[in-house]
Design a protein around this motif. Structure first.
Motif, PDB file in Angstrom:
ATOM      1  N   ASP A   1       0.968  -1.303  -0.019  1.00  0.00           N
ATOM      2  CA  ASP A   1       0.312   0.154   0.004  1.00  0.00           C
ATOM      3  C   ASP A   1       0.776   1.123   0.041  1.00  0.00           C
ATOM      4  OD1 ASP A   1      -1.641   2.190   0.853  1.00  0.00           O
ATOM      5  OD2 ASP A   1      -3.185   0.757   1.822  1.00  0.00           O
ATOM      6  N   LEU A   2       0.786   2.101  -0.882  1.00  0.00           N
ATOM      7  CA  LEU A   2       1.764   3.147  -1.267  1.00  0.00           C
ATOM      8  C   LEU A   2       1.326   4.465  -0.705  1.00  0.00           C
ATOM      9  CD1 LEU A   2       1.142   4.355  -4.473  1.00  0.00           C
ATOM     10  CD2 LEU A   2       1.797   1.830  -4.814  1.00  0.00           C
ATOM     11  N   SER A   3       0.245   4.410  -0.039  1.00  0.00           N
ATOM     12  CA  SER A   3      -0.115   5.633   0.815  1.00  0.00           C
ATOM     13  C   SER A   3       0.777   6.512   1.286  1.00  0.00           C
ATOM     14  CB  SER A   3      -1.559   5.052   1.722  1.00  0.00           C
ATOM     15  OG  SER A   3      -2.315   4.760   1.029  1.00  0.00           O
ATOM     16  N   LEU A   4       0.706   7.979   1.047  1.00  0.00           N
ATOM     17  CA  LEU A   4       1.737   8.807   1.701  1.00  0.00           C
ATOM     18  C   LEU A   4       0.977   8.937   3.097  1.00  0.00           C
ATOM     19  CD1 LEU A   4       2.648  11.391  -0.915  1.00  0.00           C
ATOM     20  CD2 LEU A   4       4.033   9.518  -0.182  1.00  0.00           C
ATOM     21  N   ALA A   5       1.566   8.355   4.408  1.00  0.00           N
ATOM     22  CA  ALA A   5       0.810   8.460   5.469  1.00  0.00           C
ATOM     23  C   ALA A   5       1.830   9.428   6.453  1.00  0.00           C
ATOM     24  CB  ALA A   5       0.752   7.119   6.156  1.00  0.00           C
ATOM     25  N   PRO A   6       1.155  10.575   6.817  1.00  0.00           N
ATOM     26  CA  PRO A   6       2.161  11.444   7.824  1.00  0.00           C
ATOM     27  C   PRO A   6       2.346  11.080   9.005  1.00  0.00           C
ATOM     28  CG  PRO A   6      -0.152  12.381   7.271  1.00  0.00           C
ATOM     29  CD  PRO A   6      -0.147  10.847   6.506  1.00  0.00           C
ATOM     30  N   THR A   7       3.235  11.741   9.988  1.00  0.00           N
ATOM     31  CA  THR A   7       3.061  11.647  11.200  1.00  0.00           C
ATOM     32  C   THR A   7       3.361  12.883  11.783  1.00  0.00           C
ATOM     33  OG1 THR A   7       5.900  11.637  11.497  1.00  0.00           O
ATOM     34  CG2 THR A   7       4.636   9.560  10.635  1.00  0.00           C
ATOM     35  N   PRO A   8       3.129  13.265  13.026  1.00  0.00           N
ATOM     36  CA  PRO A   8       3.259  14.561  13.703  1.00  0.00           C
ATOM     37  C   PRO A   8       4.659  15.331  13.538  1.00  0.00           C
ATOM     38  CG  PRO A   8       2.015  13.107  15.159  1.00  0.00           C
ATOM     39  CD  PRO A   8       2.540  12.231  14.014  1.00  0.00           C
ATOM     40  N   ALA A   9       5.594  14.261  12.997  1.00  0.00           N
ATOM     41  CA  ALA A   9       7.142  14.910  12.992  1.00  0.00           C
ATOM     42  C   ALA A   9       7.082  15.952  11.933  1.00  0.00           C
ATOM     43  CB  ALA A   9       7.907  13.989  12.593  1.00  0.00           C
ATOM     44  N   ILE A  10       7.977  17.258  12.472  1.00  0.00           N
ATOM     45  CA  ILE A  10       8.159  18.371  11.346  1.00  0.00           C
ATOM     46  C   ILE A  10       8.748  17.466   9.952  1.00  0.00           C
ATOM     47  CG2 ILE A  10       9.347  20.371  10.773  1.00  0.00           C
ATOM     48  CD1 ILE A  10       7.275  20.817  13.108  1.00  0.00           C
ATOM     49  N   GLY A  11       8.484  17.803   8.780  1.00  0.00           N
ATOM     50  CA  GLY A  11       8.946  17.333   7.625  1.00  0.00           C
ATOM     51  C   GLY A  11       8.458  15.954   7.416  1.00  0.00           C
ATOM     52  N   ASP A  12       7.294  15.504   7.635  1.00  0.00           N
ATOM     53  CA  ASP A  12       6.547  14.295   7.398  1.00  0.00           C
ATOM     54  C   ASP A  12       5.139  14.194   7.169  1.00  0.00           C
ATOM     55  OD1 ASP A  12       6.945  11.627   6.960  1.00  0.00           O
ATOM     56  OD2 ASP A  12       6.478  10.902   8.949  1.00  0.00           O
ATOM     57  N   SER A  13       5.010  15.572   6.319  1.00  0.00           N
ATOM     58  CA  SER A  13       3.299  16.106   6.111  1.00  0.00           C
ATOM     59  C   SER A  13       3.002  16.157   4.867  1.00  0.00           C
ATOM     60  CB  SER A  13       3.335  17.424   6.774  1.00  0.00           C
ATOM     61  OG  SER A  13       2.330  18.212   6.279  1.00  0.00           O
ATOM     62  N   VAL A  14       1.920  15.607   4.609  1.00  0.00           N
ATOM     63  CA  VAL A  14       1.124  15.802   3.251  1.00  0.00           C
ATOM     64  C   VAL A  14       0.934  17.236   3.074  1.00  0.00           C
ATOM     65  CG1 VAL A  14      -1.056  14.984   1.884  1.00  0.00           C
ATOM     66  CG2 VAL A  14       0.327  13.453   3.284  1.00  0.00           C
ATOM     67  N   ALA A  15       0.245  17.925   4.084  1.00  0.00           N
ATOM     68  CA  ALA A  15      -0.283  19.295   3.995  1.00  0.00           C
ATOM     69  C   ALA A  15       1.149  20.062   3.478  1.00  0.00           C
ATOM     70  CB  ALA A  15      -0.591  20.022   5.389  1.00  0.00           C
ATOM     71  N   ARG A  16       2.476  19.863   3.883  1.00  0.00           N
ATOM     72  CA  ARG A  16       3.408  20.995   3.562  1.00  0.00           C
ATOM     73  C   ARG A  16       3.642  20.658   2.161  1.00  0.00           C
ATOM     74  NH1 ARG A  16       2.796  24.722   7.258  1.00  0.00           N
ATOM     75  NH2 ARG A  16       3.352  23.833   9.274  1.00  0.00           N
ATOM     76  N   ILE A  17       3.388  19.237   1.664  1.00  0.00           N
ATOM     77  CA  ILE A  17       3.696  18.814   0.215  1.00  0.00           C
ATOM     78  C   ILE A  17       2.843  19.949  -0.479  1.00  0.00           C
ATOM     79  CG2 ILE A  17       3.297  17.051  -1.744  1.00  0.00           C
ATOM     80  CD1 ILE A  17       3.708  15.120   0.415  1.00  0.00           C
ATOM     81  N   LEU A  18       1.526  19.840  -0.435  1.00  0.00           N
ATOM     82  CA  LEU A  18       0.536  20.606  -0.964  1.00  0.00           C
ATOM     83  C   LEU A  18       1.146  22.094  -1.031  1.00  0.00           C
ATOM     84  CD1 LEU A  18      -2.938  19.292   0.259  1.00  0.00           C
ATOM     85  CD2 LEU A  18      -1.558  18.552  -1.534  1.00  0.00           C
ATOM     86  N   GLU A  19       1.460  22.576   0.095  1.00  0.00           N
ATOM     87  CA  GLU A  19       2.025  23.972   0.222  1.00  0.00           C
ATOM     88  C   GLU A  19       3.531  24.164  -0.590  1.00  0.00           C
ATOM     89  OE1 GLU A  19       0.098  24.635   4.638  1.00  0.00           O
ATOM     90  OE2 GLU A  19       2.322  24.452   4.482  1.00  0.00           O
ATOM     91  N   GLU A  20       4.149  23.165  -0.599  1.00  0.00           N
ATOM     92  CA  GLU A  20       5.488  23.031  -1.403  1.00  0.00           C
ATOM     93  C   GLU A  20       4.899  23.202  -3.001  1.00  0.00           C
ATOM     94  OE1 GLU A  20       9.320  23.658  -1.663  1.00  0.00           O
ATOM     95  OE2 GLU A  20       8.869  22.641   0.280  1.00  0.00           O
ATOM     96  N   VAL A  21       3.940  22.754  -3.386  1.00  0.00           N
ATOM     97  CA  VAL A  21       3.645  23.120  -4.742  1.00  0.00           C
ATOM     98  C   VAL A  21       2.994  24.356  -5.113  1.00  0.00           C
ATOM     99  CG1 VAL A  21       1.977  22.080  -6.758  1.00  0.00           C
ATOM    100  CG2 VAL A  21       3.114  20.386  -5.026  1.00  0.00           C
ATOM    101  N   GLY A  22       2.708  25.162  -3.948  1.00  0.00           N
ATOM    102  CA  GLY A  22       2.321  26.469  -4.295  1.00  0.00           C
ATOM    103  C   GLY A  22       1.137  26.881  -3.428  1.00  0.00           C
ATOM    104  N   LEU A  23       0.748  26.520  -2.551  1.00  0.00           N
ATOM    105  CA  LEU A  23      -0.133  27.090  -1.486  1.00  0.00           C
ATOM    106  C   LEU A  23       0.305  27.769  -0.612  1.00  0.00           C
ATOM    107  CD1 LEU A  23      -2.535  23.932  -0.904  1.00  0.00           C
ATOM    108  CD2 LEU A  23      -2.912  25.998  -2.541  1.00  0.00           C
ATOM    109  N   GLU A  24      -0.444  28.857  -0.186  1.00  0.00           N
ATOM    110  CA  GLU A  24      -0.082  29.834   1.157  1.00  0.00           C
ATOM    111  C   GLU A  24      -0.144  29.091   2.203  1.00  0.00           C
ATOM    112  OE1 GLU A  24      -0.755  34.058   2.893  1.00  0.00           O
ATOM    113  OE2 GLU A  24      -1.601  33.910   1.221  1.00  0.00           O
ATOM    114  N   VAL A  25      -1.160  28.206   2.263  1.00  0.00           N
ATOM    115  CA  VAL A  25      -1.692  27.596   3.446  1.00  0.00           C
ATOM    116  C   VAL A  25      -2.804  26.349   3.041  1.00  0.00           C
ATOM    117  CG1 VAL A  25      -3.601  28.881   4.244  1.00  0.00           C
ATOM    118  CG2 VAL A  25      -2.413  27.497   5.813  1.00  0.00           C
TER     119      VAL A  25
END
Length: 454
Positions: free
Chosen positions: A275-299
């Motif tokens: 199962d190749l789901s991107l499963a995040p953790t509470p650790a900094i640098g392990d977040s799906v939300a931050r991927i979306l922001e990296e692509v170009g969202l302010e938040v």
């Protein structure tokens, strides 16, 4: 196996050390269909004996592979045949003893979680189903490692509204019984549409009916790796971003395939799926939300969020399918609020609302996941939230789910703390207009026209 060059090895080491790459779980599925007893305590002993016998070497094997490959395997887990079916062979009116037997088995084998305190009721209740569902609150309160799931709908069968009404009440009862630790029992309980038979992730894992006697399924994860790859790609078109994600998902899945094949061989158990789901953790640098922001969202949660998530989910699947002929489970991107540092931040800032999360679930892997709502939310409102999410799954022929925590005694702006992989979550506002009349109609919402595929 082809020669692996030094560059690949160094790249993998960097992924593990700096970008939180890990195998999130190896999950052993175990069939309990051959167990039966009229006396629930005799049945509980049989469950304990079979699970501990089958999974005896699971943890040691996982640790050995970790040491040899230098790849962290965060969780070793067990999933079993839906317990409603096993319990139905007894004359008991509560299956809590079976939950306790599973909890003991988990402790004995050393696994992190055991899934399968489950019922499949998409088309109605068979013997054992209602008993299991009514046992959930006590089972979640009295065990530490047992996870529960109920499948209330499918594209083929439609939506069991009676079951959704019941689950709203069950979630509230579970929250009450575990209110001393932030209603944590609800974090181990998930309500599904189109649940899959081979999911290695908790809380939704169970060992499906068409599965072999025993099987090894692997869940990989690497949101941090994907985020870093996008950052390195810099200023490029969205098509190129999708390509970068695809190539990264390929590498991550390859690793899961290798670990699954090794575990299968050493345990003498068939290899099921990655199962190749991107499963995040509470650790900094392990977040799906931050991927979306990296692509170009302010938040995360702002306009554009759903579009980027759809692209991410698709690219992850395309890359993974190339890397393994055994891709299965849910496979995509998970958006559990409490387990994702970026999601927590976005929810606290008010950028990510429950309504936006629901829209996002139309294009990603699971659903409204690990969301905390005020403790005074009514059972009917929770059922309404479940019904909305389940409808998205049924109409789109995909798996969706709800794991919601009505935190007793807490309100909007408060936090709940679960610790570990489950993280912490801000209590999010929920619309309180009552859908009670709708929920109390009961019956079944007919299957959509999409179900007539033949």
């Amino acid at each position: 196996m082809s020669m692996i060059n030094t560059k690949d090895i160094l790249e993998t080491i960097k992924m593990i050390e700096e970008e939180h790459l890990d195998i999130r779980t190896i999950t052993m599925g175990i069939s309990l269909r051959d167990l039966a007893a009229d006396d629930i305590n005799v049945l509980a002993d049989k469950v304990y004996d079979k699970v501990t016998r089958r999974a005896e070497k699971l943890v040691a094997t996982g640790e050995q592979i970790e040491r040899e490959l230098g790849i962290p395997i965060i969780n070793k887990r067990i999933s079993v045949t839906p317990i409603a079916m096993v319990g139905a062979t007894s004359s008991a009116n509560s299956y809590v003893p079976l939950a306790k037997a599973l909890d003991r088995a988990a402790a004995t084998t050393g696994v992190n979680f055991v899934g399968g305190f489950s019922a499949l009721v998409q088309k109605g209740f068979a013997k054992g189903d209602e008993i299991l569902i009514n046992s959930i609150p006590e089972a979640m309160a009295e065990t530490n490692l047992v996870c529960s799931s109920v499948n209330v709908a499918s594209t083929k069968a439609g939506v069991n509204l009676d079951a959704i009404g019941l689950m709203g009440r069950i979630i509230k009862q579970t929250a009450e019984l575990t209110k001393d630790n932030d209603s944590m029992g609800c974090s181990k309980l998930v309500v599904f549409a189109n649940a899959v038979d081979d999911n290695p992730f908790m809380a939704g894992a169970f060992h499906g009916i068409g599965e072999p006697e025993t099987v090894i399924n692997v869940g990989v994860s690497g949101p941090g790796v994907v985020q870093s790859a996008i950052r390195r790609a810099g200023d490029c078109s969205i098509g190129e971003v999708a390509d970068v994600i695809k190539k990264t998902a390929f590498k991550i899945t390859r690793m899961g395939q290798l670990v699954g094949a090794l575990a299968s061989q050493r345990l003498g158990v068939p290899f099921g799926i990655v199962d190749l789901s991107l499963a995040p953790t509470p650790a900094i640098g392990d977040s799906v939300a931050r991927i979306l922001e990296e692509v170009g969202l302010e938040v995360c949660g702002g306009c554009g969020t759903t579009a980027i998530l759809a692209m991410l989910n698709d690219a992850v699947k395309k890359g993974g399918v190339m890397a393994s002929s055994s891709v299965g489970g849910l496979s995509g991107a998970f958006i559990p609020v409490s387990e994702d540092e970026g999601m927590i931040a976005a929810a606290q800032a008010g950028a990510l609302t429950l309504e936006k999360l629901e829209a996002m679930t139309a294009v990603c892997s699971v659903g409204i996941d690990m969301v905390a709502v005020p403790g005074d939310t009514t059972a009917e409102v929770i059922s309404g939230l479940i019904a909305d999410e389940i409808a998205i799954g049924v109409v789109n022929t995909k798996t969706t789910a709800v794991r919601v925590i009505p935190a007793i005694g807490k309100g909007v702006g408060d936090m709940v703390e679960f610790g570990g992989l489950l993280g912490s979550a801000p209590i999010m506002p929920i619309k309180t207009g009552s859908p009670a009349k709708f929920i109390n109609r009961g019956g079944r919402i007919p299957a959509p026209i999409q179900s007539l595929k033949n």
